[in-house]
Enzyme design. Structure first.
Site, PDB file in Angstrom:
ATOM      1  N   GLN A   6       0.826  -1.210   0.000  1.00 16.13           N
ATOM      2  CA  GLN A   6       0.000   0.000   0.000  1.00 16.13           C
ATOM      3  C   GLN A   6       0.865   1.267   0.000  1.00 16.13           C
ATOM      4  O   GLN A   6       2.052   1.236   0.303  1.00 16.13           O
ATOM      5  CB  GLN A   6      -0.891   0.014   1.232  1.00 16.13           C
ATOM      6  CG  GLN A   6      -2.040  -0.971   1.216  1.00 16.13           C
ATOM      7  CD  GLN A   6      -2.948  -0.757   2.405  1.00 16.13           C
ATOM      8  OE1 GLN A   6      -2.984  -1.561   3.315  1.00 16.13           O
ATOM      9  NE2 GLN A   6      -3.699   0.341   2.398  1.00 16.13           N
ATOM     10  N   HIS A   7       0.214   2.371  -0.326  1.00 21.69           N
ATOM     11  CA  HIS A   7       0.706   3.741  -0.115  1.00 21.69           C
ATOM     12  C   HIS A   7       1.774   4.236  -1.091  1.00 21.69           C
ATOM     13  O   HIS A   7       2.002   5.439  -1.176  1.00 21.69           O
ATOM     14  CB  HIS A   7       1.271   3.916   1.305  1.00 21.69           C
ATOM     15  CG  HIS A   7       0.351   3.553   2.412  1.00 21.69           C
ATOM     16  ND1 HIS A   7      -0.911   4.080   2.544  1.00 21.69           N
ATOM     17  CD2 HIS A   7       0.521   2.699   3.455  1.00 21.69           C
ATOM     18  CE1 HIS A   7      -1.484   3.577   3.628  1.00 21.69           C
ATOM     19  NE2 HIS A   7      -0.643   2.743   4.197  1.00 21.69           N
ATOM     20  N   ASP A  62      -2.062  -4.865  -0.244  1.00 21.97           N
ATOM     21  CA  ASP A  62      -1.634  -6.139   0.332  1.00 21.97           C
ATOM     22  C   ASP A  62      -2.480  -6.566   1.532  1.00 21.97           C
ATOM     23  O   ASP A  62      -2.834  -7.754   1.657  1.00 21.97           O
ATOM     24  CB  ASP A  62      -0.146  -6.115   0.691  1.00 21.97           C
ATOM     25  CG  ASP A  62       0.272  -4.946   1.553  1.00 21.97           C
ATOM     26  OD1 ASP A  62      -0.581  -4.127   1.938  1.00 21.97           O
ATOM     27  OD2 ASP A  62       1.488  -4.836   1.839  1.00 21.97           O
TER      28      ASP A  62
END
Length: 473
Positions: free
Chosen positions: A69-70, A228
């Site tokens: 992520q991110h 994820d």
């Protein structure tokens, strides 16, 4: 027999599973490494996917991609990557995170609009960092994607030049970790991205949970993909009352719920999941690596660290470790470092140091579980996954620290399995994901129970709270 492929593009590697679409049976798997670090050229992910997917992806009728992520992937007008992707574990945007929270009305406003109060992990803070520190790069940004968006786009034929005309997509789960998306409404907040970067930017279309978003050049359907943690939740088949705790590069505690969350303290991220529901999650930066560096310091293998830890008494003879070795996200202390307390000539043993490290990681995650309770979650058991779940010490000590039964499901690549399950869902056109056997309740799972040790939690909490006075900034 239809086959589906699930991809897990994590911080450390790409893993590919080829599964039967009807029941999730794994018929093939492979992996390839990524470079270490807090930034990465997305081409490395593509090279790893190409390597790990060789002989597997072309056999799949549908493919789903789960990824870390991110991460911020910025593209120019031709579809070319402008700079290395800044990853979730890149903490240099901490000052920008604090500034954005203040500028946009404070923590409560952020939580109400985006479900979360952004820390340095969130994509929106990286956009502001880019604008302030690399203005020439920021001026070229046409589009911002997440790692799974970029990989799905590449699989669909996207890329620099002619591929720039392929429409990128994302899903609500991964989008909910950007800081410019509303999980409650399922829509982007483009003004948040624009104010962070200083100019308008294109964002990918948010696809439905079971949508086919494109096809590969060889005709395989592509599902929406996800982050994820959302992929792992789908792969585990979590039940009501389950809290999943993963101890990998990061530590996470999360549960699937029907109601959105908005925690103004910022301790819980109010994410969306990959099915149309929600995934409140608390994430720690310091997890399995704490155990790795402790093992290296003591000159033992991971199994050796576990043996040492189990040879020490609960509480490690009074030795307590605060495991914030690389700064911390939950609680939000980007400038923090590790602290050892309680050392004496009689308790400073290899066994106690090993035990203190294991207890520290578990106490940090026990805090994360507690942070979920105000979101309406009442844990009945913990489902423990991640690389550190292989440790005998982690398995045996976890129920004592958590005060809950701990289920360790059969070892599997749950992010990739969840991505494959999503691909099978998209392929089927059904209203719900296929009913693959619930891994968390499968016969191969092992349940661990132990007498709770609240005194260990109390000693840890005292150190955590005392350290707050010097771990600011």
């Amino acid at each position: 027999m239809d086959l589906v492929a699930g991809v897990d593009s994590s911080t450390q590697s790409t893993k590919v599973l080829l599964c039967r679409a009807d029941d999730g049976t794994v018929v093939g798997s492979a992996s390839a490494p990524h470079p270490d670090g807090t930034e990465c050229n997305p081409d490395h992910w593509w090279a790893a996917l190409t390597s790990a997917g060789r002989g597997l992806l072309e056999r799949a009728d549908a493919i789903g991609v789960g990824a870390q992520q991110h991460g911020m992937v910025v593209l120019d007008s031709s579809g070319a990557v402008i700079r290395d992707a800044m990853l979730w574990n890149d903490v240099k945007s901490a000052p920008q995170a604090a500034a954005l929270v203040s500028e946009f009305g404070g923590a409560a406003e952020w939580a109400a609009r985006t479900g979360s109060v952004p820390t340095m992990s969130f994509t929106v803070t990286k956009l502001r960092w880019l604008a302030e520190n690399e203005p020439a790069h920021a001026a070229r940004v046409e589009r911002v994607l997440l790692p799974h968006d970029w990989l799905t786009w590449r699989l669909a034929g996207g890329g620099p030049g002619d591929g720039a005309s392929v429409e990128p997509t994302t899903d609500r789960g991964d989008a909910s970790g950007t800081g410019y998306f509303s999980p409650a409404s399922g829509a982007w907040l483009p003004d948040y991205a624009e104010r962070a970067l200083g100019r308008p930017v294109s964002l990918p279309r948010v696809a439905g949970p079971s949508e086919v978003v494109g096809r590969t050049p060889w005709g395989a359907a592509l599902s929406a993909g996800t982050g994820d943690n959302m992929g792992a939740a789908l792969g585990l088949g979590l039940l009501d009352g389950d809290v999943a705790v993963s101890i990998g590069t990061s530590g996470t505690a999360y549960a699937v719920t029907a109601k959105e969350s908005a925690d103004p303290t910022g301790l819980v991220c109010g994410f969306a999941d990959a099915t149309g529901r929600f995934l409140p999650l608390a994430c720690t930066i310091n997890a399995a690596r704490v155990l790795d560096v402790t093992a290296a310091m003591l000159g033992v293998s991971p199994a050796g660290l576990a043996s040492l830890a189990l040879a020490a008494p609960p509480g490690a003879g009074g030795v307590t470790l605060l495991p914030y070795l690389d700064g911390e996200r939950t609680p939000n202390r980007p400038a923090a470092n590790g602290v050892l307390r309680g050392l004496t000539t009689s308790n400073m043993t290899r066994e106690n140091l090993a035990r203190a490290a294991v207890e520290a990681v578990l106490c940090s995650l026990a805090d994360a579980i507690e942070f979920l309770r105000p979101c309406g979650i009442t844990p009945a058991r913990v489902v423990l996954t991640g690389g550190a779940a292989k440790s005998a010490a982690v398995r045996q000590i976890a129920p004592a620290i958590f005060g809950l039964p701990v289920v360790v499901p059969a070892a599997a690549e749950y992010v990739a399995l969840g991505a494959a399950r999503q691909a099978a869902w998209a392929l089927s056109g059904a209203a719900e994901p296929p009913a693959w056997p619930a891994s968390a309740s499968a016969s191969a799972s092992v349940t661990y129970e132990a007498r709770a040790t609240p005194e260990v939690r109390e000693r840890y909490a005292s150190l955590r709270d005392d350290a707050a006075a010097w771990q600011v900034g």
